[in-house]
Design a protein around this motif. Structure first.
Motif, PDB file in Angstrom:
ATOM      1  N   UNK A  89       0.840  -1.203   0.000  1.00 22.57           N
ATOM      2  CA  UNK A  89       0.000   0.000   0.000  1.00 22.57           C
ATOM      3  C   UNK A  89       0.872   1.249   0.000  1.00 22.57           C
ATOM      4  N   UNK A  90       0.702   2.108  -1.001  1.00 22.34           N
ATOM      5  CA  UNK A  90       1.538   3.301  -1.089  1.00 22.34           C
ATOM      6  C   UNK A  90       1.315   4.269   0.062  1.00 22.34           C
ATOM      7  N   UNK A  91       0.217   4.146   0.808  1.00 20.91           N
ATOM      8  CA  UNK A  91       0.014   5.057   1.931  1.00 20.91           C
ATOM      9  C   UNK A  91       1.157   4.917   2.934  1.00 20.91           C
ATOM     10  N   UNK A  92       1.775   3.727   3.035  1.00 20.49           N
ATOM     11  CA  UNK A  92       2.871   3.516   3.985  1.00 20.49           C
ATOM     12  C   UNK A  92       4.229   3.843   3.393  1.00 20.49           C
ATOM     13  N   UNK A  93       4.312   4.187   2.106  1.00 25.41           N
ATOM     14  CA  UNK A  93       5.607   4.570   1.522  1.00 25.41           C
ATOM     15  C   UNK A  93       5.652   6.043   1.151  1.00 25.41           C
ATOM     16  N   UNK A  94       4.513   6.620   0.812  1.00 25.61           N
ATOM     17  CA  UNK A  94       4.526   8.025   0.409  1.00 25.61           C
ATOM     18  C   UNK A  94       3.593   8.894   1.240  1.00 25.61           C
ATOM     19  N   UNK A  95       2.751   8.285   2.071  1.00 25.78           N
ATOM     20  CA  UNK A  95       1.777   9.059   2.820  1.00 25.78           C
ATOM     21  C   UNK A  95       2.094   9.124   4.297  1.00 25.78           C
ATOM     22  N   UNK A  96       1.866   8.015   5.006  1.00 25.75           N
ATOM     23  CA  UNK A  96       2.098   7.971   6.443  1.00 25.75           C
ATOM     24  C   UNK A  96       3.497   7.422   6.692  1.00 25.75           C
ATOM     25  N   UNK A  97       4.419   8.309   6.933  1.00 29.12           N
ATOM     26  CA  UNK A  97       5.824   7.960   7.036  1.00 29.12           C
ATOM     27  C   UNK A  97       6.191   7.516   8.451  1.00 29.12           C
ATOM     28  N   UNK A  98       7.119   6.580   8.544  1.00 25.44           N
ATOM     29  CA  UNK A  98       7.660   6.176   9.834  1.00 25.44           C
ATOM     30  C   UNK A  98       8.439   7.353  10.414  1.00 25.44           C
ATOM     31  N   UNK A  99       8.273   7.592  11.706  1.00 22.18           N
ATOM     32  CA  UNK A  99       9.021   8.629  12.411  1.00 22.18           C
ATOM     33  C   UNK A  99      10.124   7.924  13.192  1.00 22.18           C
ATOM     34  N   UNK A 100      11.353   8.148  12.774  1.00 19.27           N
ATOM     35  CA  UNK A 100      12.520   7.508  13.381  1.00 19.27           C
ATOM     36  C   UNK A 100      13.351   8.558  14.111  1.00 19.27           C
ATOM     37  N   UNK A 101      13.712   8.252  15.351  1.00 23.62           N
ATOM     38  CA  UNK A 101      14.628   9.142  16.080  1.00 23.62           C
ATOM     39  C   UNK A 101      16.036   8.882  15.557  1.00 23.62           C
ATOM     40  N   UNK A 102      16.684   9.945  15.083  1.00 25.18           N
ATOM     41  CA  UNK A 102      18.010   9.787  14.489  1.00 25.18           C
ATOM     42  C   UNK A 102      19.045   9.331  15.516  1.00 25.18           C
ATOM     43  N   UNK A 103      18.966   9.824  16.737  1.00 25.21           N
ATOM     44  CA  UNK A 103      19.979   9.498  17.748  1.00 25.21           C
ATOM     45  C   UNK A 103      19.975   8.023  18.114  1.00 25.21           C
ATOM     46  N   UNK A 104      18.796   7.405  18.177  1.00 26.28           N
ATOM     47  CA  UNK A 104      18.696   6.010  18.618  1.00 26.28           C
ATOM     48  C   UNK A 104      18.325   5.043  17.492  1.00 26.28           C
ATOM     49  N   UNK A 105      17.794   5.557  16.385  1.00 23.64           N
ATOM     50  CA  UNK A 105      17.408   4.712  15.266  1.00 23.64           C
ATOM     51  C   UNK A 105      16.107   3.963  15.459  1.00 23.64           C
ATOM     52  N   UNK A 106      15.360   4.276  16.537  1.00 19.36           N
ATOM     53  CA  UNK A 106      14.095   3.568  16.775  1.00 19.36           C
ATOM     54  C   UNK A 106      12.930   4.324  16.149  1.00 19.36           C
ATOM     55  N   UNK A 107      11.947   3.563  15.683  1.00 15.01           N
ATOM     56  CA  UNK A 107      10.735   4.135  15.102  1.00 15.01           C
ATOM     57  C   UNK A 107       9.725   4.318  16.225  1.00 15.01           C
ATOM     58  N   UNK A 108       9.158   5.534  16.306  1.00 15.10           N
ATOM     59  CA  UNK A 108       8.260   5.869  17.413  1.00 15.10           C
ATOM     60  C   UNK A 108       6.827   6.161  16.959  1.00 15.10           C
ATOM     61  N   UNK A 109       6.539   6.008  15.673  1.00 15.39           N
ATOM     62  CA  UNK A 109       5.186   6.245  15.199  1.00 15.39           C
ATOM     63  C   UNK A 109       5.165   6.650  13.744  1.00 15.39           C
ATOM     64  N   UNK A 110       4.110   7.388  13.372  1.00 18.62           N
ATOM     65  CA  UNK A 110       3.989   7.835  11.988  1.00 18.62           C
ATOM     66  C   UNK A 110       3.506   9.275  11.938  1.00 18.62           C
ATOM     67  N   UNK A 111       3.767   9.899  10.801  1.00 20.93           N
ATOM     68  CA  UNK A 111       3.258  11.238  10.516  1.00 20.93           C
ATOM     69  C   UNK A 111       3.254  11.383   9.005  1.00 20.93           C
ATOM     70  N   UNK A 112       2.217  12.010   8.476  1.00 17.31           N
ATOM     71  CA  UNK A 112       2.178  12.209   7.036  1.00 17.31           C
ATOM     72  C   UNK A 112       0.842  12.722   6.570  1.00 17.31           C
ATOM     73  N   UNK A 113       0.629  12.585   5.275  1.00 20.68           N
ATOM     74  CA  UNK A 113      -0.582  13.070   4.625  1.00 20.68           C
ATOM     75  C   UNK A 113      -1.383  11.902   4.077  1.00 20.68           C
ATOM     76  N   UNK A 114      -2.701  12.006   4.210  1.00 17.26           N
ATOM     77  CA  UNK A 114      -3.613  11.002   3.682  1.00 17.26           C
ATOM     78  C   UNK A 114      -4.507  11.687   2.658  1.00 17.26           C
ATOM     79  N   UNK A 115      -4.432  11.230   1.410  1.00 16.58           N
ATOM     80  CA  UNK A 115      -5.371  11.713   0.395  1.00 16.58           C
ATOM     81  C   UNK A 115      -6.686  10.990   0.595  1.00 16.58           C
ATOM     82  N   UNK A 116      -7.768  11.642   0.235  1.00 16.27           N
ATOM     83  CA  UNK A 116      -9.066  11.009   0.386  1.00 16.27           C
ATOM     84  C   UNK A 116      -9.516  10.957   1.832  1.00 16.27           C
ATOM     85  N   UNK A 117      -8.977  11.844   2.644  1.00 20.65           N
ATOM     86  CA  UNK A 117      -9.415  11.944   4.029  1.00 20.65           C
ATOM     87  C   UNK A 117     -10.783  12.616   4.084  1.00 20.65           C
ATOM     88  N   UNK A 118     -11.017  13.359   5.109  1.00 22.82           N
ATOM     89  CA  UNK A 118     -12.337  13.971   5.283  1.00 22.82           C
ATOM     90  C   UNK A 118     -12.426  15.381   4.718  1.00 22.82           C
TER      91      UNK A 118
END
Length: 177
Positions: free
Chosen positions: A65-94
């Motif tokens: 699903x392209x929503x996970x590659x171009x829309x809702x991006x993984x948020x990674x902390x650069x210092x530790x390299x861990x993923x802490x969630x997502x942030x991005x844009x969703x087309x076809x939202x409300x």
């Protein structure tokens, strides 16, 4: 901030964060997000009584699903390299066509450190540079932390609301770019 060309793989970088496409192995982070959701969140967005979605079920959309590659991006902390969630844009939202919705969700252990604001600011700037004129975001009235994040990145509440007597009121916010 580093930005990919519109339509290509999006990678955004801030001082502390890297926002990038999800990796299949990170489906465990998505499942953790599902387990942490407030009980007022609709049941179809929480782990059900049978334990679904499973990690395996969350891996498939990352692969396909392209929503996970171009829309809702993984948020990674650069210092530790861990993923802490997502942030991005969703087309076809409300919001109206051509006006995507900003969405973010972070693991509880990363709350109150400014990461949601930092990630959302990067996504808003990427949206502006990509030619969008307006963004939308919806938020539960009881979600004061997310409401604060949206206010910090320039969203304002509209008159539009969707009332759910069980789960609370969904507020519609918008931001001109």
């Amino acid at each position: 901030m580093t930005v990919g060309a519109p339509g290509s793989e999006v990678v955004l970088e801030t001082s502390r964060l890297l926002l990038r496409p999800w990796r299949v192995a990170e489906a465990v982070v998505q499942r953790e997000l599902w387990t942490e959701r407030d009980p007022r969140v609709p049941p179809h967005r929480r782990i059900d009584a049978d334990g679904h979605p499973t990690v395996a079920e969350l891996e498939e959309p990352i692969r396909t699903d392209t929503v996970w590659s171009t829309g809702l991006l993984a948020v990674e902390r650069k210092a530790s390299g861990d993923v802490i969630g997502y942030c991005g844009l969703v087309d076809g939202g409300r919001g109206p066509a051509g006006e995507p919705e900003l969405a973010f969700e972070l693991l509880r252990r990363s709350w109150r450190q400014g990461y949601a604001t930092e990630a959302s600011s990067a996504v808003v700037e990427w949206a502006r540079s990509s030619g969008y004129e307006r963004l939308w975001a919806t938020v539960w009235d009881w979600n004061t932390a997310s409401r604060r994040v949206l206010a910090k990145v320039g969203f304002t509440e509209t008159d539009r609301k969707e009332v759910d007597p069980v789960r609370g009121t969904t507020l519609f916010t918008t931001r001109r770019l």
